[in-house]
Design a protein around this motif. Sequence first.
Motif, PDB file in Angstrom:
ATOM      1  N   GLY A  90      18.179  74.758  31.356  1.00  0.00           N
ATOM      2  CA  GLY A  90      17.074  73.852  31.087  1.00  0.00           C
ATOM      3  C   GLY A  90      15.897  74.589  30.488  1.00  0.00           C
ATOM      4  O   GLY A  90      15.256  74.110  29.544  1.00  0.00           O
ATOM      5  N   PHE A  91      15.656  75.795  31.011  1.00  0.00           N
ATOM      6  CA  PHE A  91      14.525  76.570  30.504  1.00  0.00           C
ATOM      7  C   PHE A  91      14.729  76.914  29.041  1.00  0.00           C
ATOM      8  O   PHE A  91      13.795  76.823  28.232  1.00  0.00           O
ATOM      9  CB  PHE A  91      14.363  77.843  31.334  1.00  0.00           C
ATOM     10  N   ILE A  92      15.987  77.277  28.684  1.00  0.00           N
ATOM     11  CA  ILE A  92      16.253  77.645  27.285  1.00  0.00           C
ATOM     12  C   ILE A  92      16.070  76.430  26.374  1.00  0.00           C
ATOM     13  O   ILE A  92      15.468  76.533  25.294  1.00  0.00           O
ATOM     14  CB  ILE A  92      17.669  78.238  27.160  1.00  0.00           C
ATOM     15  N   SER A  93      16.557  75.250  26.814  1.00  0.00           N
ATOM     16  CA  SER A  93      16.383  74.055  25.959  1.00  0.00           C
ATOM     17  C   SER A  93      14.907  73.773  25.737  1.00  0.00           C
ATOM     18  O   SER A  93      14.490  73.433  24.628  1.00  0.00           O
ATOM     19  CB  SER A  93      17.039  72.823  26.588  1.00  0.00           C
TER      20      SER A  93
ATOM     21  N   THR B 133      18.382  63.489  33.272  1.00  0.00           N
ATOM     22  CA  THR B 133      18.990  62.738  32.173  1.00  0.00           C
ATOM     23  C   THR B 133      18.558  63.293  30.823  1.00  0.00           C
ATOM     24  O   THR B 133      19.343  63.370  29.881  1.00  0.00           O
ATOM     25  CB  THR B 133      18.584  61.264  32.265  1.00  0.00           C
ATOM     26  N   MET B 134      17.309  63.692  30.752  1.00  0.00           N
ATOM     27  CA  MET B 134      16.792  64.150  29.469  1.00  0.00           C
ATOM     28  C   MET B 134      17.350  65.513  29.084  1.00  0.00           C
ATOM     29  O   MET B 134      17.548  65.801  27.907  1.00  0.00           O
ATOM     30  CB  MET B 134      15.265  64.202  29.542  1.00  0.00           C
ATOM     31  N   MET B 135      17.615  66.358  30.077  1.00  0.00           N
ATOM     32  CA  MET B 135      18.000  67.725  29.778  1.00  0.00           C
ATOM     33  C   MET B 135      19.505  67.955  29.833  1.00  0.00           C
ATOM     34  O   MET B 135      19.973  69.027  29.476  1.00  0.00           O
ATOM     35  CB  MET B 135      17.334  68.706  30.748  1.00  0.00           C
ATOM     36  N   GLY B 136      20.275  66.955  30.289  1.00  0.00           N
ATOM     37  CA  GLY B 136      21.703  67.177  30.491  1.00  0.00           C
ATOM     38  C   GLY B 136      22.500  67.043  29.203  1.00  0.00           C
ATOM     39  O   GLY B 136      22.038  66.498  28.210  1.00  0.00           O
ATOM     40  N   GLN B 141      23.560  61.464  28.732  1.00  0.00           N
ATOM     41  CA  GLN B 141      22.425  62.358  28.893  1.00  0.00           C
ATOM     42  C   GLN B 141      21.981  62.806  27.512  1.00  0.00           C
ATOM     43  O   GLN B 141      22.758  62.797  26.575  1.00  0.00           O
ATOM     44  CB  GLN B 141      22.799  63.555  29.778  1.00  0.00           C
ATOM     45  N   PHE B 142      20.739  63.196  27.383  1.00  0.00           N
ATOM     46  CA  PHE B 142      20.120  63.175  26.062  1.00  0.00           C
ATOM     47  C   PHE B 142      19.466  64.485  25.663  1.00  0.00           C
ATOM     48  O   PHE B 142      18.313  64.503  25.283  1.00  0.00           O
ATOM     49  CB  PHE B 142      19.077  62.061  26.003  1.00  0.00           C
ATOM     50  N   LEU B 143      20.192  65.593  25.735  1.00  0.00           N
ATOM     51  CA  LEU B 143      19.569  66.855  25.334  1.00  0.00           C
ATOM     52  C   LEU B 143      19.329  66.906  23.834  1.00  0.00           C
ATOM     53  O   LEU B 143      18.262  67.324  23.390  1.00  0.00           O
ATOM     54  CB  LEU B 143      20.444  68.042  25.763  1.00  0.00           C
TER      55      LEU B 143
END
Lengths: 117, 179
Positions: A90-93, B133-136, B141-143
Motif C-alpha cells: 500500500g505504501f508503494i502504491s 477497496t481503493m488500494m486492493g 478493488q480499484f488500485l
Amino acid sequence: MDNTSLFVVVLLTGLALVILGLTAAILLSPKSINFQKGETYECGLPTRGTSWMQFRVGYYLYAILFLMFDVETIFLFPWATVVRQLGTSGFISVLIFVVILGLGLAYAWRKGVLKWT
Amino acid sequence: MAEQIIFYILALVIAVFSIMAVTSKKVIRSATYLLFVLLATAGLFLMLNYYYLFAVQVTVYAGGVMILFIMAIFLTHKPGDEFKTKMNWKVKSSAILSVLGLLLSGYIVVANVTRIINYVSGKEMKMQELGVTMMGTEKYQFLLPFEAMSVLLLACIIGAIMIARKEKNNVESNNDLDK
C-alpha cells in the motif's frame, strides 16, 4: 429526560442565548449616527478609489495548485486509516501516486509559477 | 425526532441560501451563500453516516472549489454592481425551463422512490473498508483507477498552468497589464 427533548432544550437554549445577547447589546449600547461612521477606515486618511482591484493571475495559479493537492489529500485519507493493515505494498502504491503528482509541482516550479515577482 | 429537526434545518438552509446565491446582485456574496449551501450539504452527508463524502464535501468543495471561485472573481475587472437583467424574455424562458426540469426530476424521483430507499440504507460506510477497496488489486478493488487519478490530476495541473500562464516573452507585458 430522553434524547429528543434534551436536543430540543439544547437547541432552544442556544437560540435564546444568541438572541438575548444580541438584544441586550442593541438595548444597552450607546447610539450615535453620523456620516463618518460608515466610511471605510484606512489609517485615518480619506480613501482613494474603490476597494475593487484586479488581482494578479499568480494568485489564481496558487489556488489551482492548492485545489489539486487538496484532492490528493482526500484520496490519501482512506489509505491513512488502514496504513498498517496494507503494509509495504500500500505504501508503494501511494508513493507512486504522490510522485506522479509531485511531477506537477515540479512542472509548476520549473515554469516559475511559484516565483513571486 | 432530533434527526428530523436537524434535517429540516439543513434543508431550510440549503433552500434559502441557494435562492439567495442566485438572486444576489453582488458576486462575492453569491459565492459566500454558495459556501453555506455546500456546508449544509456536508451536514446531510454526515446525517447519512457517509463520513468519507462528508470529508470530500468539506475539503474539496467548501475548501478548494470555493477558493478557486473566489480567486476567479478577484481576477475580474468589475464587481458587477451594475448587473441588471435587461433581457426579460431570457428570465422568463429560463424560469419556464427550470420549472420543466424540476417537474421532470421530481417525476423521476417519485417514480423510483422505492429503489432509492434501497440505495440509501443509512448503513455506515467505514473509512477502513474504503481504504482497502481503493488500494486492493482483487476483484471489485480499484488500485489502477486510483493511480490513474494521479495522472488525471497531473494533467489538470499542467493544463491549468499552460492556459493561465503565457510563454516567457509575453510575461513582461502581461505583468504590466496586471498592475
